[in-house]
Design a protein around this motif. Structure first.
Motif, mmCIF file in Angstrom:
data_model
loop_
_atom_site.group_PDB
_atom_site.id
_atom_site.type_symbol
_atom_site.label_atom_id
_atom_site.label_comp_id
_atom_site.label_asym_id
_atom_site.label_seq_id
_atom_site.Cartn_x
_atom_site.Cartn_y
_atom_site.Cartn_z
ATOM 1 N N ARG A 2 79.949 -29.546 60.758
ATOM 2 C CA ARG A 2 81.115 -28.832 60.200
ATOM 3 C C ARG A 2 80.740 -27.621 59.365
ATOM 4 O O ARG A 2 81.324 -26.546 59.507
ATOM 5 N N ARG A 31 75.975 -17.955 61.134
ATOM 6 C CA ARG A 31 76.491 -16.982 60.147
ATOM 7 C C ARG A 31 75.374 -16.505 59.230
ATOM 8 O O ARG A 31 75.168 -17.051 58.168
ATOM 9 N N SER A 38 81.169 -17.982 67.741
ATOM 10 C CA SER A 38 79.698 -17.955 67.769
ATOM 11 C C SER A 38 79.038 -19.302 67.510
ATOM 12 O O SER A 38 77.822 -19.408 67.548
ATOM 13 N N SER A 39 79.857 -20.332 67.233
ATOM 14 C CA SER A 39 79.254 -21.598 66.829
ATOM 15 C C SER A 39 79.075 -22.538 68.027
ATOM 16 O O SER A 39 80.036 -23.011 68.610
ATOM 17 N N LEU A 40 77.803 -22.796 68.377
ATOM 18 C CA LEU A 40 77.507 -23.689 69.508
ATOM 19 C C LEU A 40 77.529 -25.133 69.034
ATOM 20 O O LEU A 40 77.346 -25.406 67.848
ATOM 21 N N THR A 77 68.462 -22.414 61.107
ATOM 22 C CA THR A 77 69.338 -21.849 62.143
ATOM 23 C C THR A 77 70.796 -21.836 61.673
ATOM 24 O O THR A 77 71.234 -22.762 61.002
ATOM 25 N N ILE A 125 71.538 -17.455 67.188
ATOM 26 C CA ILE A 125 71.702 -17.259 68.627
ATOM 27 C C ILE A 125 72.782 -16.200 68.782
ATOM 28 O O ILE A 125 73.900 -16.394 68.286
ATOM 29 N N GLY A 139 71.776 -27.419 61.113
ATOM 30 C CA GLY A 139 72.707 -27.853 60.062
ATOM 31 C C GLY A 139 73.758 -28.862 60.502
ATOM 32 O O GLY A 139 73.755 -29.352 61.627
HETATM 33 N N1 SAH Z 1 80.698 -24.278 61.147
HETATM 34 C C1 SAH Z 1 79.258 -24.373 61.109
HETATM 35 C C2 SAH Z 1 78.770 -24.569 62.509
HETATM 36 C C3 SAH Z 1 77.737 -25.551 62.556
HETATM 37 S S1 SAH Z 1 77.249 -25.849 64.206
HETATM 38 C C4 SAH Z 1 78.695 -23.080 60.568
HETATM 39 O O1 SAH Z 1 79.419 -22.116 60.550
HETATM 40 O O2 SAH Z 1 77.553 -23.024 60.157
HETATM 41 C C5 SAH Z 1 75.887 -26.949 63.886
HETATM 42 C C6 SAH Z 1 74.533 -26.309 63.881
HETATM 43 O O3 SAH Z 1 74.234 -25.805 65.185
HETATM 44 C C7 SAH Z 1 74.337 -25.143 62.949
HETATM 45 O O4 SAH Z 1 74.118 -25.547 61.625
HETATM 46 C C8 SAH Z 1 73.113 -24.498 63.569
HETATM 47 O O5 SAH Z 1 71.972 -25.248 63.204
HETATM 48 C C9 SAH Z 1 73.375 -24.680 65.059
HETATM 49 N N2 SAH Z 1 74.085 -23.495 65.629
HETATM 50 C C10 SAH Z 1 75.314 -23.454 66.169
HETATM 51 N N3 SAH Z 1 75.611 -22.216 66.608
HETATM 52 C C11 SAH Z 1 74.543 -21.444 66.339
HETATM 53 C C12 SAH Z 1 74.212 -20.066 66.554
HETATM 54 N N4 SAH Z 1 75.054 -19.207 67.128
HETATM 55 N N5 SAH Z 1 73.002 -19.620 66.135
HETATM 56 C C13 SAH Z 1 72.128 -20.467 65.559
HETATM 57 N N6 SAH Z 1 72.363 -21.767 65.334
HETATM 58 C C14 SAH Z 1 73.556 -22.265 65.724
#
Ligand code: SAH
Length: 246
Positions: free
Chosen positions: A117, A82, A141-143, A79, A134, A114
């Motif tokens: 960070r 990006r 876009s980062s949850l 997952t 997602i 993942g």
């Molecule tokens: N800065 C990192 C964000 C990691 S967020 C990056 O750009 O990859 C921690 C984890 O949450 C990610 O590795 C993924 O497993 C999950 N996650 C967060 N947002 C997501 C999204 N929009 N789609 C899928 N997985 C997501």
């Protein structure tokens, strides 16, 4: 089916996220948690945020490497927010729910999340059959890790509940195929074998080719008997190389 699906967290920094992940999983009926080299152990913070799902964290398996967490899995889904460059293997949570529940009728399935960070490395992403994203706000876009786990587990539960209404015969048909899927470890051996043989032949001279081949084979969802044919072909080429050299 849900028992055959595991959530894998890679090098999580905050133990609170491990607790929240356990809670997210248990509310959706999942209990198998793998922690790959967590940066903080299971501490008070983790237990507090697990809020009654501490059984899930207490029985979590802690392993040193990505490969240890997915070795026996026939389907590995990574997952990330990006993933636009991985068009061919990209899926969204709803599609992922269906695929994972179907494959979980026999094989073991891993959903890999993942680091807070930096997410998953390119190497780790290459080891996944599918890449789940997602479809969030493109500008933000980062949850939070545990919230991403919650959303994915919710879709697994929806797919699982939908499956309960299906006639038994349709479940049996797909068993035959999922039963015989190659595992992540078998695929790793195959990639090593391919790299070794084609490097000897001078065809592979850099990692780019192996990366493309990995993507190609991950996409095809190889069955064990198909993988055996490919391994057999490689061994035949290897024998020929030895003959020519001698
Ligand atoms: N800065 C990192 C964000 C990691 S967020 C990056 O750009 O990859 C921690 C984890 O949450 C990610 O590795 C993924 O497993 C999950 N996650 C967060 N947002 C997501 C999204 N929009 N789609 C899928 N997985 C997501």
């Amino acid at each position: 089916m849900l028992n055959n699906i595991r959530i894998v967290l890679i090098e999580t920094s905050h133990s609170g996220n491990i607790g929240s992940t356990a809670r997210a999983m248990k509310t959706m009926g999942l209990t198998n948690l793998y922690l790959v080299n967590p940066k903080q152990g299971i501490d008070e913070q983790a237990i507090a945020l697990a809020a009654g799902a501490d059984d899930v964290i207490k029985q979590a398996k802690i392993v040193p490497h990505f490969d240890d967490a997915v070795a026996d899995c026939s389907l590995v889904i990574g997952t990330s927010a990006r993933l636009r460059h991985l068009q061919n293997s990209l899926i969204e949570p709803r599609e992922c729910g269906g695929k994972a529940i179907n494959a979980a009728k026999c094989g073991q399935i891993a959903l890999v999340f993942g680091r807070e960070r930096i997410g998953l490395t390119n190497d780790e992403l290459l080891k996944c059959h599918y890449h789940l994203t997602i479809p969030a706000n493109p500008d933000y876009s980062s949850l939070n890790l545990a919230m991403a786990v919650q959303l994915v587990c919710y879709e697994l539960r929806m797919a699982y509940l939908a499956e309960q209404d299906l006639p038994v015969s349709s479940i049996d048909n797909s068993n035959a195929r999922t039963n015989s899927m190659a595992t992540a470890q078998e695929l790793e051996y195959f990639y090593q074998h391919t790299e070794q043989v084609y490097t000897q032949l001078g065809f592979i001279q850099n990692q780019g080719v192996m990366q493309k081949l990995r993507r190609l084979y991950q996409r095809t969802a190889l069955e064990k008997n198909e993988l055996n044919i490919l391994r057999g072909m490689l061994s035949t080429v290897e024998k020929r190389i030895k003959l020519v050299r001698n």
